[in-house]
Write a protein that holds these residues in place. Structure first.
Motif, PDB file in Angstrom:
ATOM      1  N   ALA A  91       2.257  -2.663  -2.538  1.00 34.64           N
ATOM      2  CA  ALA A  91       3.639  -3.226  -2.112  1.00 34.64           C
ATOM      3  C   ALA A  91       3.639  -3.495  -0.636  1.00 34.64           C
ATOM      4  N   THR A  92       2.776  -3.767  -0.028  1.00 36.41           N
ATOM      5  CA  THR A  92       2.853  -3.998   1.599  1.00 36.41           C
ATOM      6  C   THR A  92       3.937  -5.289   2.014  1.00 36.41           C
ATOM      7  N   LEU A  93       3.777  -6.212   1.300  1.00 30.82           N
ATOM      8  CA  LEU A  93       4.457  -7.325   1.355  1.00 30.82           C
ATOM      9  C   LEU A  93       6.038  -6.988   1.590  1.00 30.82           C
ATOM     10  N   LEU A  94       6.539  -6.431   0.937  1.00 28.83           N
ATOM     11  CA  LEU A  94       7.934  -6.104   0.790  1.00 28.83           C
ATOM     12  C   LEU A  94       8.350  -4.567   1.182  1.00 28.83           C
ATOM     13  N   SER A  95       7.445  -3.659   1.207  1.00 28.52           N
ATOM     14  CA  SER A  95       7.882  -2.225   1.535  1.00 28.52           C
ATOM     15  C   SER A  95       6.872  -1.790   2.454  1.00 28.52           C
ATOM     16  N   GLY A  96       5.648  -2.439   2.928  1.00 21.03           N
ATOM     17  CA  GLY A  96       4.871  -1.748   3.805  1.00 21.03           C
ATOM     18  C   GLY A  96       5.277  -1.634   5.382  1.00 21.03           C
ATOM     19  N   GLY A  97       4.621  -1.073   6.273  1.00 21.44           N
ATOM     20  CA  GLY A  97       4.956  -0.896   7.566  1.00 21.44           C
ATOM     21  C   GLY A  97       6.274  -0.136   7.940  1.00 21.44           C
ATOM     22  N   ILE A  98       6.513  -0.460   9.369  1.00 19.88           N
ATOM     23  CA  ILE A  98       7.728   0.050   9.847  1.00 19.88           C
ATOM     24  C   ILE A  98       8.733  -0.953   9.938  1.00 19.88           C
ATOM     25  N   GLN A  99      10.104  -0.667   9.499  1.00 20.01           N
ATOM     26  CA  GLN A  99      11.262  -1.536   9.505  1.00 20.01           C
ATOM     27  C   GLN A  99      11.468  -1.412  11.236  1.00 20.01           C
ATOM     28  N   LEU A 100      11.688  -2.724  11.805  1.00 20.85           N
ATOM     29  CA  LEU A 100      12.108  -2.792  13.272  1.00 20.85           C
ATOM     30  C   LEU A 100      13.542  -2.918  13.288  1.00 20.85           C
ATOM     31  N   GLY A 101      14.266  -1.802  13.313  1.00 25.71           N
ATOM     32  CA  GLY A 101      15.767  -1.829  13.484  1.00 25.71           C
ATOM     33  C   GLY A 101      16.394  -2.264  12.415  1.00 25.71           C
ATOM     34  N   ASP A 102      17.542  -2.478  12.627  1.00 24.86           N
ATOM     35  CA  ASP A 102      18.507  -3.030  11.725  1.00 24.86           C
ATOM     36  C   ASP A 102      19.185  -4.538  11.871  1.00 24.86           C
ATOM     37  N   ILE A 103      18.365  -5.098  12.705  1.00 30.88           N
ATOM     38  CA  ILE A 103      18.705  -6.639  13.109  1.00 30.88           C
ATOM     39  C   ILE A 103      18.379  -7.388  12.095  1.00 30.88           C
ATOM     40  N   ASP A 104      19.133  -8.304  11.282  1.00 29.59           N
ATOM     41  CA  ASP A 104      18.730  -9.256  10.457  1.00 29.59           C
ATOM     42  C   ASP A 104      18.239 -10.284  11.201  1.00 29.59           C
ATOM     43  N   VAL A 105      16.783 -10.805  10.677  1.00 29.99           N
ATOM     44  CA  VAL A 105      16.204 -11.872  11.314  1.00 29.99           C
ATOM     45  C   VAL A 105      16.245 -12.980  10.588  1.00 29.99           C
ATOM     46  N   GLY A 106      16.967 -13.060   9.507  1.00 33.09           N
ATOM     47  CA  GLY A 106      17.042 -14.191   8.496  1.00 33.09           C
ATOM     48  C   GLY A 106      17.641 -13.486   7.319  1.00 33.09           C
ATOM     49  N   TYR A 107      16.793 -12.892   6.391  1.00 38.06           N
ATOM     50  CA  TYR A 107      17.087 -11.979   5.152  1.00 38.06           C
ATOM     51  C   TYR A 107      16.590 -10.551   5.342  1.00 38.06           C
ATOM     52  N   GLY A 108      17.376  -9.936   6.266  1.00 37.45           N
ATOM     53  CA  GLY A 108      17.189  -8.568   6.628  1.00 37.45           C
ATOM     54  C   GLY A 108      16.297  -8.197   7.755  1.00 37.45           C
ATOM     55  N   PRO A 109      15.786  -7.097   7.834  1.00 38.10           N
ATOM     56  CA  PRO A 109      15.037  -6.756   8.978  1.00 38.10           C
ATOM     57  C   PRO A 109      13.763  -7.178   8.831  1.00 38.10           C
ATOM     58  N   ALA A 110      13.095  -7.446  10.112  1.00 39.27           N
ATOM     59  CA  ALA A 110      11.452  -7.499   9.860  1.00 39.27           C
ATOM     60  C   ALA A 110      10.694  -6.094  10.075  1.00 39.27           C
ATOM     61  N   ARG A 111       9.629  -6.074   9.565  1.00 39.96           N
ATOM     62  CA  ARG A 111       8.966  -4.911   9.511  1.00 39.96           C
ATOM     63  C   ARG A 111       7.338  -5.126  10.287  1.00 39.96           C
ATOM     64  N   ALA A 112       6.834  -3.970  10.731  1.00 39.25           N
ATOM     65  CA  ALA A 112       5.565  -4.153  11.529  1.00 39.25           C
ATOM     66  C   ALA A 112       4.687  -3.309  10.665  1.00 39.25           C
ATOM     67  N   LEU A 113       3.356  -3.947  10.948  1.00 37.90           N
ATOM     68  CA  LEU A 113       2.095  -3.605  10.223  1.00 37.90           C
ATOM     69  C   LEU A 113       0.990  -3.136  11.318  1.00 37.90           C
ATOM     70  N   ARG A 114       0.665  -1.742  11.496  1.00 39.15           N
ATOM     71  CA  ARG A 114      -0.219  -1.407  12.288  1.00 39.15           C
ATOM     72  C   ARG A 114      -1.574  -1.580  11.662  1.00 39.15           C
ATOM     73  N   THR A 115      -2.563  -1.328  12.516  1.00 45.22           N
ATOM     74  CA  THR A 115      -4.190  -1.620  12.071  1.00 45.22           C
ATOM     75  C   THR A 115      -4.223  -0.976  10.768  1.00 45.22           C
ATOM     76  N   ALA A 116      -3.885   0.277  10.629  1.00 48.53           N
ATOM     77  CA  ALA A 116      -4.253   1.201   9.479  1.00 48.53           C
ATOM     78  C   ALA A 116      -3.467   0.473   8.322  1.00 48.53           C
TER      79      ALA A 116
END
Length: 187
Positions: A91-116
């Protein structure tokens, strides 16, 4: 208006700084937040003060972006077998990584994926088989789960969507090889 999904490769140092302080994520992804038109004659004559100067912003190179277009939700559903979340790394596309704050960048916050995160998702994708992709779902599955842009699903569509899986694998592999992280966002 369509909901489009983009993955953007970013230097790990920049990714970590956005994780630590996500307040600049909108500017990082989209550029100047506010458009300030040039003043006309009367505006210059009667204006009380000048607007602050805009920060310089440069659009990311095209090869650092992967656009999943409107297929993101179908892909997520086929990968995770769940409409909005699911187990990782599927489910990485919609649930993976770390949410980048609560800033709406279009349709909700962006998320960050680290190397692992990237490596785990890539390993999962590498284990998939093209001839089985999307073969076990029907239009009624999509309808029941309210999957975005999934009208008129045919089993053959799995073959078309597999081109996105291949592009995603190549994009993730390249990010790992170049020691980059990824930002995911819907706009």
């Amino acid at each position: 208006m369509s909901m489009l999904f983009t993955l953007q490769q970013v230097k790990l140092e920049r990714l970590e700084s956005l994780i630590e302080d996500p307040s600049d994520i909108f500017f990082f992804l989209h550029g100047p937040e506010i458009y300030v038109p040039k003043k006309g004659f009367l505006s210059r004559l009667f204006a009380a003060k000048e607007p602050p100067p805009q920060r310089p912003w440069q659009a990311p190179p095209e090869d650092s972006l992967l656009d999943l277009d409107k297929n993101w939700h179908i892909l997520h559903y086929l990968l995770a077998d769940c409409p909005w979340d699911g187990p990782l790394p599927q489910a990485t596309l919609l649930s993976g990584g770390i949410q980048l704050g609560d800033i709406d960048v279009g349709y909700g916050p962006a998320r960050a994926l680290r190397t692992a995160d990237i490596e785990a998702f890539l390993s999962f994708l590498n284990d998939l088989k093209a001839d089985e992709f999307g073969a076990n779902v029907s239009q009624s599955d999509f309808d029941q789960n309210e999957i975005y842009c999934s009208a008129n699903w045919q089993v053959e569509d799995g073959k078309l969507l597999w081109t996105y899986v291949d592009a995603l694998k190549n994009f993730l592999r390249e990010a790992v090889e170049k020691s980059k992280g990824i930002i995911l966002y819907i706009y």
